[in-house]
Design an enzyme around this catalytic site. Structure first.
Site, PDB file in Angstrom:
ATOM      1  N   ASP A  25     -31.455   0.494 -36.367  1.00  0.00           N
ATOM      2  CA  ASP A  25     -30.613   1.673 -36.537  1.00  0.00           C
ATOM      3  C   ASP A  25     -31.384   2.611 -37.458  1.00  0.00           C
ATOM      4  OD1 ASP A  25     -28.797   3.588 -37.261  1.00  0.00           O
ATOM      5  OD2 ASP A  25     -27.265   2.196 -38.017  1.00  0.00           O
ATOM      6  N   LYS A  85     -34.503  12.510 -40.115  1.00  0.00           N
ATOM      7  CA  LYS A  85     -33.934  12.424 -38.770  1.00  0.00           C
ATOM      8  C   LYS A  85     -33.437  13.783 -38.292  1.00  0.00           C
ATOM      9  CE  LYS A  85     -30.535   9.633 -36.201  1.00  0.00           C
ATOM     10  NZ  LYS A  85     -29.544   8.560 -36.357  1.00  0.00           N
ATOM     11  N   GLU A 183     -26.077   5.386 -30.121  1.00  0.00           N
ATOM     12  CA  GLU A 183     -25.422   4.709 -31.250  1.00  0.00           C
ATOM     13  C   GLU A 183     -23.994   4.250 -30.922  1.00  0.00           C
ATOM     14  OE1 GLU A 183     -26.027   7.554 -34.348  1.00  0.00           O
ATOM     15  OE2 GLU A 183     -28.169   7.104 -34.460  1.00  0.00           O
ATOM     16  N   ASP A 205     -17.383   7.475 -36.082  1.00  0.00           N
ATOM     17  CA  ASP A 205     -18.527   7.175 -36.939  1.00  0.00           C
ATOM     18  C   ASP A 205     -18.578   8.165 -38.098  1.00  0.00           C
ATOM     19  OD1 ASP A 205     -20.965   6.776 -38.131  1.00  0.00           O
ATOM     20  OD2 ASP A 205     -22.133   6.743 -36.267  1.00  0.00           O
TER      21      ASP A 205
END
Lengths: 620, 107
Positions: A25, A85, A183, A205
């Site tokens: 992850d 990211k 994800e 999330d």
């Protein structure tokens, strides 16, 4: 001696032939690596027992990754890179317009953004590779062997460029990527939701800095992303800030307090937030001004409810985009550290009217799902184990005449996929064709995202419409696109792998999807107009060519004039905006040229029949 | 004839079965491969073979084929951690020699 793990029946490997796989992850704030050992999927801790690796790299002599780098963030901010990211697969211009303020020294380039550090110019791909390298070493030490392959998770809204950048980073780190996995899909897999025959799941999330809601539909072993929504600037950090501000108010601390003090306050706020997950109240002790206070459950809820409400709005939007109601949702999965707050669970449960899945550590759930997929892909499970498939997040299309988009692979198509479509030339003697690859849901190229352009040259010169060019779009299992064009007679061929140099913000994808719905009507109108304009051009070109060859020979003066008048009228109208008028004008032109067309046909038939009898043709 | 588990090993095997959700026992065995002759096998068992012998230790069924039993009779199975690595270890009284890596052995 070497330590052994339990295998599935018949799947034992020979010594030194172990198929060691891991799930990674690669997060904005934290990263994790997980694996399946003796049938148990779990994340791997480092030597100090920490499972989370802060996604932060410090550059000096050697790259330092994780907590060690985090400690240097204050003293050496320009060489300590966090949240990389957010830069993956983006151009510098994108980064500047997204409003993400990152305090780094960017190098001005046209393509990939580069950051000046003590270790030289570094790209986001290289920085991500250093994080992956660290996780790779951790996994190989824990498994006592080299990794066969990894599954890396990416947000569902990541586009081609961002996925490619992630894959490049893995390659740079010496990892073999078995698959990139969305994800939310990974989270669903961790809970074994893929074992059900079908169902619709909401993945909520709420991480440190971002919020994502995804609606997934499982059907025939395929997870389809029905809708995604979110807020790329909402997360646990905002809760901390809110509590810190409340403390400042209570304790009478000025808003322009020193940076160091603010940092301490945020730390106190975070501790209080965590305490309130299990206790009725939290003690607050602000040492630098000698203030003590208390935050109780009641006050806490009042403070954070508006923030939680901000996550419910995207949930509602995602449901609407997916064309669903709350009653359609079978399962809700909680992901991200911030979903540990009982109040968040309560509100989410209220909204979806069902108890969310919370058994797996919400920080680890995505990595665990990735590990389970990696284990299957590496070949450690019997063949009948279902292989998970993913889908394309946005439609992929090609530009056609008039700036229109022809969709070749529609959104939510299962990948891997290859689709071919035939095209032809538009003008007589045309020897080259430009292929423009676009991504998006809108009808016009200007409203979609341009992914790539290339040209097919060397098409044999022929009459318009008589060549056949097959354009093939192929999306591999990781969601990466390659496009090829082949002219069928000569076999000439040209192709491109899409590695665009700039990226889309996740909100932008959301906006693109929303726009396509809101503008559906406008788009159809524009499409109709463009189609008529293209048709007008085609008719005008063809007629001009015919007049040049046969006009003088087959037409009388007055006929010539009538046709010319109709032609002039169409020429005038075609650049306007009235599709109906253009259509009527084309029909009018068609009408007045019917006779001319008939005579041309007669002339060519009699030319062809010269020296033959009608019977010869009848027999054939 | 006997095969046994340490308490740590038994606990970990239980966890593995819980996580996997099915299985009647754990197969221990050897196969002839590897750089020094033989290698251990550890697998989940869903169905028994005709020849299988079943032992029980710490409430866990240990399943083995008769040929393998000759080589590992008297083995105690342990679960250990070595640095970041963790896994099962065969304490096998029959072993005369191991290859350098310890993944295969001779009797």
């Amino acid at each position: 001696m070497a330590l052994l793990q339990i295998s599935e029946p018949g799947q034992s490997t020979a010594p030194h032939q172990h198929r060691l796989a891991a799930g990674i992850d690669l997060g904005t704030t934290n990263s994790l690596v997980a694996t399946v050992r003796s049938g148990i999927a779990d994340t791997l801790p480092d030597a100090d027992g920490y499972h989370l690796l802060p996604s932060i790299v410090h550059y000096a002599d050697e790259p330092l990754v994780g907590y060690a780098a985090q400690k240097l963030a204050n003293s050496d901010p320009l060489n300590t890179i966090a949240s990389v990211k957010r830069l993956m697969g983006r151009g510098l211009a994108d980064i500047k317009t997204t409003g993400t303020r990152l305090p780094y020294d960017f190098v001005e380039t046209d393509a990939m953004p580069m950051i000046n550090t003590a270790a030289g110019k570094l790209s986001p791909v290289q920085i991500s590779a250093d994080i992956l390298q660290n996780l790779k070493q951790r996994a190989e030490k824990s498994l006592d062997g080299d990794l066969t392959g990894v599954v890396i998770t990416v947000p569902a809204y990541f586009d081609d460029a961002q996925r490619q950048a992630t894959k490049d980073a893995a390659t740079l780190a010496g990892l073999k990527v078995l698959r990139l996995l969305n994800e939310p899909t990974a989270a669903a897999v961790a809970y074994g939701l893929d074992k059900n025959a079908e169902g619709i799941h909401a993945i909520y999330d709420l991480g440190g800095g971002t919020f994502d809601i995804s609606i997934l539909r499982l059907q025939k072993g395929v997870f389809e992303v029905m809708a995604t929504a979110g807020d790329s600037a909402l997360g646990g950090d905002d809760f901390d800030r809110l509590i810190a501000e409340w403390i400042m108010q209570q304790a009478g601390i000025a808003e322009d307090a020193e940076h160091q003090h603010i940092r301490q306050l945020l730390e106190i706020a975070r501790t209080a937030k965590e305490t309130l997950s299990t206790e009725d109240s939290a003690l607050l002790n602000v040492k630098f001004i000698g203030w003590q206070g208390e935050l109780n459950q009641q006050q806490f809820k009042q403070l954070i409810d508006p923030l939680i409400q901000k996550t419910i709005m995207p949930c509602r939007r995602a449901l609407r985009d997916a064309g669903l109601t709350v009653g359609d949702i079978n399962d809700v999965v909680m992901v991200g550290g911030s979903t540990r707050m009982p109040r968040v669970r309560e509100k989410v449960s209220d909204f979806f009217k069902c108890e969310p899945h919370v058994d797996i550590d919400p920080d680890k759930v995505v990595a665990i799902g990735a590990a389970i997929q990696a284990d299957i892909l590496a070949g450690n499970k019997p063949d009948d184990e279902m292989l998970l498939l993913d889908v394309t997040p946005l439609s992929l299309g090609i530009e056609t005449m008039g700036g229109l988009v022809e969709k070749i692979i529609p959104r939510n198509t299962t990948i891997p996929v290859a689709k071919a479509q035939e095209f032809t030339t538009f003008k007589d003697g045309q020897t080259a064709m430009a292929v423009h690859v676009v991504q998006g849901e809108r009808e016009l190229v200007t409203d979609c995202r341009s992914l790539a352009r290339f040209e097919l040259r060397g098409i044999p010169a022929m009459v318009a419409g008589s060549t056949r060019i097959v354009v093939t779009y192929q999306v591999d299992a990781d969601g990466l696109l390659s496009v090829s064009a082949t002219e069928t007679i000569t076999g000439i061929h040209s192709e491109i792998t899409v590695k665009p140099s700039y990226g889309l913000e996740d909100q932008e994808i959301e906006r693109m999807l929303k726009d396509s719905l809101e503008h559906a009507k406008d788009d159809v109108a524009t499409r109709t107009l463009r189609e008529q304009q293209v048709e007008a051009d085609r008719v005008i070109n063809a007629l001009r060519a015919a007049l040049k060859i046969d006009g003088d020979r087959l037409l009388k003066q007055d006929e010539f004039l009538t046709i010319n008048t109709a032609l002039d009228q169409l020429l005038k109208l075609k650049d306007g905006t009235n599709a109906q008028a253009i259509k009527r004008s084309i029909e009018k032109l068609d009408e007045v040229t019917k006779e001319f067309a008939a005579r041309r046909m007669d002339a060519s038939i009699s030319k062809a029949m010269k020296g033959h009898t009608v019977n010869e043709f009848m027999e054939n | 004839m006997a095969l046994t588990l340490t308490e740590t090993a038994a606990k970990h095997i239980e966890k593995s079965f819980d996580s996997r959700g099915k299985g009647i026992g754990l197969r221990l065995g050897v196969k002839t491969t590897g750089c020094s002759g033989m290698a251990y096998v550890m697998e989940f068992v869903d169905t028994l073979d005709d020849q299988d012998q079943v032992f029980e230790s710490q409430n866990i069924k240990l399943i083995i084929d008769p040929k393998s039993l000759i080589y590992i009779d008297g083995t105690e199975l342990d679960f250990v951690r070595e640095g970041l690595n963790e896994g099962f270890k065969f304490n096998n009284p029959n072993v005369k020699d191991e290859c350098g890596c310890g993944e295969s052995f001779t009797v």
